[in-house]
Write an enzyme that holds these catalytic residues in place. Structure first.
Site: not given
Lengths: 233, 233, 233, 233
Positions: B96, B98, B121, B172, B230
């Protein structure tokens, strides 16, 4: 050693944080730290680059704005700091910068709207932008009047200086404050970050809604309420 | 040494990546790493600066959100991590932050549209933004309900958590996850980069079209399909 | 030591420039260097972080896209490089990145307009953006067709690959090239810088005019004309 | 040692400040320093990277633009510097860059409006943008005419070169100057910063008003007036 050494050291270290956090170009910012028992504060000397600053050079000024100790001229914003300390005996540090995004909002003469929880973790309302000063106040003791601009906008918005620790001066730039230099400088960085996010949000979606009240209260309470559960205290 | 040392180490190193990748200011982010056999996860203690963090300080929490080991209070977002681990036994790490551009999209309450191959991608659809929580959920166990916000938006968008490893919480900020801390942190950086490019694209050309389906499929298959070509595996 | 050591070294050093110039996140870019006498080129192995790269690991590929030397799989964009080298015997290096502002223009599916002398110091026309590929081409040999997308857009715009050394692939990202890895990487940085300035210019003034022809010619001539007086050669 | 060593050293150190302040990419900028008693100036050699520059390599040029000392070709912008020194005997240093935000304003062909005190601390009016040169002037001695573009726009705006030490050349990029290389480079950084803030302000609020006259005067006076109280002099 100066009897004011404690606040000189704290102000010195606070000033050094400004370039580290990317909040200032050249000498465009200042941090002060007050000792309310002595009714004085330590503040950065005017126009001295942060990399050359020493603890000894910090200037000691009383709450009327008179220099008490120090060989250099204090920051030109000194009277603003003096007015605020005189009115707020629970504020120990004040910071002024021209940080880019916060200053752009100040130049826009708009409050920074509360658009998300990053803002709400720190404030329960929009960050106010004081309208430009009247011409009479400008021609008078300008920096002294800037202090009253801050007091007046908080009063007008019905905000206490302990819940809202940051204000934009319209056309000018931000001021923040707090219990310590660390907290006041932290608030300057929070303000710059919130200002950038609000700018981007309004560019992406001009109709982005204000945060709903329930979320404002929740985020503020979890960090600052009596049952706060953010951090280690 | 703690029997949970492996996940504490991995969570520690994952947390240190957040400031290196420019995804966090101060302490505004957390990485956790789960051990599904023990039904616990290691998570950053709340409010501790990344530069002071130690492996020992990582907090061990069970999937109900109870602290199992550790002297410090875990991140305030801990219940969100707990809910997700309880529901997803193939996810070993959650992040998490910000981060600036992803948070601006979250505040805009808009999905990030799939506009190019950088996005394709990694994902075959828009990155969903969950609508703000109902007031009842907010007043209840807020961070616990945030976990359900993530589960619900994926369900509503008919996306599995293994194909879409990133979600915005409206108002948020973002959450990302993956098989390892390295992958979950990588996803946070991908999301921030894709969010910035989508922002710029819409500023340059508000009518920029979504990527066509043939290209979405091609780019996803070359990185993640059974004939992926890839990388080195 | 490999007989291809010269091009492996040059490609290696070219790849290391990409993160230094801020043109790539993680492994999202690749530089190749050709030896036209041997009809081969050295290219970055796929998915290997720049900080772990070694000269030895650079993969040698022929102009049909077949690996000639090397233990690792070459970049997934290898067929695009192969097509271009096969058609352009005076190009010695090709660069592909997902740099932020150039990619935003590619996603916008707009040519970058020539708005100032920074652009005109390098190109006499807008930087072309190739339209997205047809579905048939995508389902075929995708990266091979990307090479033809570049050849086709230059043909359509009546531009030679020696005067215009940079192209945007619509929905995707930029390719640049040049006489050496240093020049091809330089062109990627120029493109990113010009893309950012064009974006900002159009935000400030949506009606900002194209550069007038006399200025376009003047700036190009002073750097690239027969009487060039920029630089030391 | 060259009799021009003092100005070569000052110009050398001024040039090195440009990349440190983020004002140039590659070699796209130059600083010169004049000795008015000798009617010469030292300027960066053309196309030499800043990290390879030496004091010895700085080129000495007279006010007609002829090389007096030095093995390398001087910056292609040399005639512009020569014209300005010939007309301004109180200016000792000139700086030219293609810094991102200032150049975007130049490409927009708009003056940078005075929107706040950051601008007013340095200038009492908008920063002028000279209109693009006529085709005849471009075809003539282009860089020489650029000097007259600067002289003409100041005349047209009724600004003296000592109160306004920065100008944008429409479609091109900024020039700044000052009493010393330090001041001229400082002015380039101020201009870039003010340009970025003005851009952001207009994005946030397209109707953001110009700074009121009383504030313009106050801020300028406190830094530059006869009773200036900013800095230590």
């Amino acid at each position: 050693m100066s009897k004011y050494n404690r606040i000189k050291e704290e102000a010195y270290h606070g000033n050094l944080q400004l370039p580290k956090l990317g909040l200032v170009l050249f000498t465009w910012g200042n941090v002060s730290v007050a000792d309310h028992s002595e009714k004085v504060f330590a503040i950065k000397p005017s126009g001295v680059p942060y990399e050359n600053l020493t603890v000894e050079e910090m200037v000691i000024v009383d709450f009327e704005g008179n220099v008490v100790e120090g060989k250099l001229r204090p920051s030109s914003d000194t009277p603003t700091h003096a007015v605020l300390y005189k009115h707020w005996n629970d504020v120990n540090s004040i910071v002024h910068t021209h940080s880019t995004y916060a200053t752009a909002w100040a130049q826009s003469q708009l409050d920074i709207p509360i658009l998300g929880t990053t803002h709400a973790d720190h404030n329960t309302s929009d960050i106010p932008c004081a309208p430009p000063m009247s011409d009479e106040m400008i021609k008078g003791n300008y920096e002294y009047e800037t202090g009253f601009q801050i007091l007046n906008i908080l009063k007008e918005k019905k905000l206490s200086h302990t819940e809202m620790e940051m204000v934009l001066i319209g056309n000018h730039a931000p001021f923040t404050w707090g219990k310590s230099a660390e907290k006041a400088v932290y608030n300057s960085a929070v303000l710059e970050n919130v200002a950038k996010m609000a700018y981007l949000t309004k560019q992406i979606n001009p109709n982005a809604p204000r945060l709903k009240d329930a979320l404002i209260n929740k985020h503020y309470e979890r960090k600052h309420g009596t049952n706060a559960y953010y951090g280690q205290n």
